[in-house]
Design a protein around this motif. Sequence first.
Motif, PDB file in Angstrom:
ATOM      1  N   UNK A  46       0.820  -1.215   0.000  1.00  0.00           N
ATOM      2  CA  UNK A  46       0.000   0.000   0.000  1.00  0.00           C
ATOM      3  C   UNK A  46       0.850   1.259   0.000  1.00  0.00           C
ATOM      4  N   UNK A  47       0.203   2.347  -0.370  1.00  0.00           N
ATOM      5  CA  UNK A  47       0.761   3.680  -0.185  1.00  0.00           C
ATOM      6  C   UNK A  47       0.094   4.266   1.052  1.00  0.00           C
ATOM      7  N   UNK A  48       0.884   4.755   2.000  1.00  0.00           N
ATOM      8  CA  UNK A  48       0.369   5.257   3.273  1.00  0.00           C
ATOM      9  C   UNK A  48       0.745   6.726   3.435  1.00  0.00           C
ATOM     10  N   UNK A  49      -0.259   7.586   3.589  1.00  0.00           N
ATOM     11  CA  UNK A  49      -0.007   9.009   3.822  1.00  0.00           C
ATOM     12  C   UNK A  49       0.450   9.200   5.262  1.00  0.00           C
ATOM     13  N   UNK A  50       1.659   9.709   5.443  1.00  0.00           N
ATOM     14  CA  UNK A  50       2.203   9.884   6.799  1.00  0.00           C
ATOM     15  C   UNK A  50       2.234  11.346   7.226  1.00  0.00           C
ATOM     16  N   UNK A  51       2.083  12.268   6.290  1.00  0.00           N
ATOM     17  CA  UNK A  51       2.033  13.688   6.620  1.00  0.00           C
ATOM     18  C   UNK A  51       1.146  14.395   5.615  1.00  0.00           C
ATOM     19  N   UNK A  52       0.269  15.270   6.104  1.00  0.00           N
ATOM     20  CA  UNK A  52      -0.658  16.010   5.251  1.00  0.00           C
ATOM     21  C   UNK A  52      -0.690  17.461   5.708  1.00  0.00           C
ATOM     22  N   UNK A  53      -0.612  18.387   4.760  1.00  0.00           N
ATOM     23  CA  UNK A  53      -0.710  19.819   5.059  1.00  0.00           C
ATOM     24  C   UNK A  53      -1.752  20.429   4.129  1.00  0.00           C
ATOM     25  N   UNK A  54      -2.743  21.102   4.701  1.00  0.00           N
ATOM     26  CA  UNK A  54      -3.785  21.747   3.918  1.00  0.00           C
ATOM     27  C   UNK A  54      -3.486  23.241   3.777  1.00  0.00           C
ATOM     28  N   UNK A  55      -3.846  23.862   2.666  1.00  0.00           N
ATOM     29  CA  UNK A  55      -3.596  25.296   2.482  1.00  0.00           C
ATOM     30  C   UNK A  55      -4.474  26.122   3.414  1.00  0.00           C
ATOM     31  N   UNK A 103      -6.324  12.849   4.998  1.00  0.00           N
ATOM     32  CA  UNK A 103      -5.818  12.698   6.362  1.00  0.00           C
ATOM     33  C   UNK A 103      -4.597  11.785   6.412  1.00  0.00           C
ATOM     34  N   UNK A 104      -3.731  12.059   7.361  1.00  0.00           N
ATOM     35  CA  UNK A 104      -2.616  11.153   7.614  1.00  0.00           C
ATOM     36  C   UNK A 104      -3.174   9.813   8.070  1.00  0.00           C
ATOM     37  N   UNK A 105      -2.617   8.746   7.559  1.00  0.00           N
ATOM     38  CA  UNK A 105      -3.120   7.408   7.855  1.00  0.00           C
ATOM     39  C   UNK A 105      -3.927   6.826   6.719  1.00  0.00           C
ATOM     40  N   UNK A 106      -4.308   7.676   5.744  1.00  0.00           N
ATOM     41  CA  UNK A 106      -5.053   7.181   4.582  1.00  0.00           C
ATOM     42  C   UNK A 106      -4.134   6.286   3.758  1.00  0.00           C
ATOM     43  N   UNK A 107      -4.649   5.141   3.356  1.00  0.00           N
ATOM     44  CA  UNK A 107      -3.857   4.220   2.549  1.00  0.00           C
ATOM     45  C   UNK A 107      -4.634   3.776   1.326  1.00  0.00           C
ATOM     46  N   UNK A 117      -3.930   1.241  -2.634  1.00  0.00           N
ATOM     47  CA  UNK A 117      -2.984   0.410  -3.389  1.00  0.00           C
ATOM     48  C   UNK A 117      -1.957   1.261  -4.130  1.00  0.00           C
ATOM     49  N   UNK A 118      -0.762   0.742  -4.271  1.00  0.00           N
ATOM     50  CA  UNK A 118       0.294   1.481  -4.947  1.00  0.00           C
ATOM     51  C   UNK A 118      -0.027   1.789  -6.404  1.00  0.00           C
ATOM     52  N   UNK A 119      -0.858   0.955  -7.036  1.00  0.00           N
ATOM     53  CA  UNK A 119      -1.137   1.166  -8.454  1.00  0.00           C
ATOM     54  C   UNK A 119      -2.359   2.039  -8.707  1.00  0.00           C
ATOM     55  N   UNK A 120      -2.811   2.748  -7.651  1.00  0.00           N
ATOM     56  CA  UNK A 120      -3.923   3.684  -7.817  1.00  0.00           C
ATOM     57  C   UNK A 120      -3.551   5.009  -7.159  1.00  0.00           C
ATOM     58  N   UNK A 121      -3.830   6.097  -7.843  1.00  0.00           N
ATOM     59  CA  UNK A 121      -3.507   7.404  -7.302  1.00  0.00           C
ATOM     60  C   UNK A 121      -2.101   7.840  -7.666  1.00  0.00           C
ATOM     61  N   UNK A 122      -1.914   9.158  -7.734  1.00  0.00           N
ATOM     62  CA  UNK A 122      -0.628   9.696  -8.162  1.00  0.00           C
ATOM     63  C   UNK A 122       0.503   9.329  -7.214  1.00  0.00           C
ATOM     64  N   UNK A 123       0.226   9.335  -5.904  1.00  0.00           N
ATOM     65  CA  UNK A 123       1.278   9.064  -4.928  1.00  0.00           C
ATOM     66  C   UNK A 123       1.886   7.681  -5.124  1.00  0.00           C
ATOM     67  N   UNK A 124       1.023   6.674  -5.260  1.00  0.00           N
ATOM     68  CA  UNK A 124       1.505   5.317  -5.449  1.00  0.00           C
ATOM     69  C   UNK A 124       2.147   5.111  -6.809  1.00  0.00           C
TER      70      UNK A 124
END
Length: 214
Positions: free
Chosen positions: A108-117, A127-131, A133-140
């Motif tokens: 998985x891809x796991x969001x560990x830090x999030x900053x909102x404008x 939110x931090x903690x959102x996960x 699959x690696x093959x979905x979404x730009x981050x993964x």
Amino acid sequence: MTAETSQTLDRGLRVLKLLADTDHGLTVTELSNKLGVNRTVVYRLLATLEQHALVRRDLGGRARVGLGVLRLGRQVHPLVREAALPALRSLAEDIGATAHLTLVDGSDALAVAVVEPTWTDYHVAYRAGFRHPLDRGAAGRAILSARQQTSAGYPGYTLTHGELEAGASGAAAPLVGVSGVEGSVGVVMLVDAVPERVGPRVLDAAREVADALR
């Protein structure tokens, strides 16, 4: 080695690094050759590391990284998050979109830090903690692109639309050159197409975070 360092600890850490760099494990003989020490020393090192669950040996005798490293790894996230926050804040304010640092966690891809404008009328809630699959979404997908990179150079940024949330677009770039950390920096925004300047800006932020972690 200096008078203030431990040769045994140094060798043990080198064993862990060697095992972390292979998917197939290493035999005692292979470790002995790589470390330049005799097999008896390697046996003792492995036995000690096994007692702490940092190393395991399969039925064929090949040594691999043990599950005990996961307990140590959990403490890495706060350190990585703290180092990344300045670049994420700058990115979020500059682009006017939610910025995030994402690390690999298993498959998985796991969001560990999030900053909102702070200045936008609306933005994507992330939110931090959102996960996911690696093959979905730009981050993964950015992380996967880094895995597939060749000698062509630094991988670029990845753009996606609607893969994780309807109406949301993402841009992300991988962290490159950070030993032991596999991840990406990105933004998510409520637009049909990511503005042209966002990709290069995300790429710059990923480089800033990578520099902070080296």
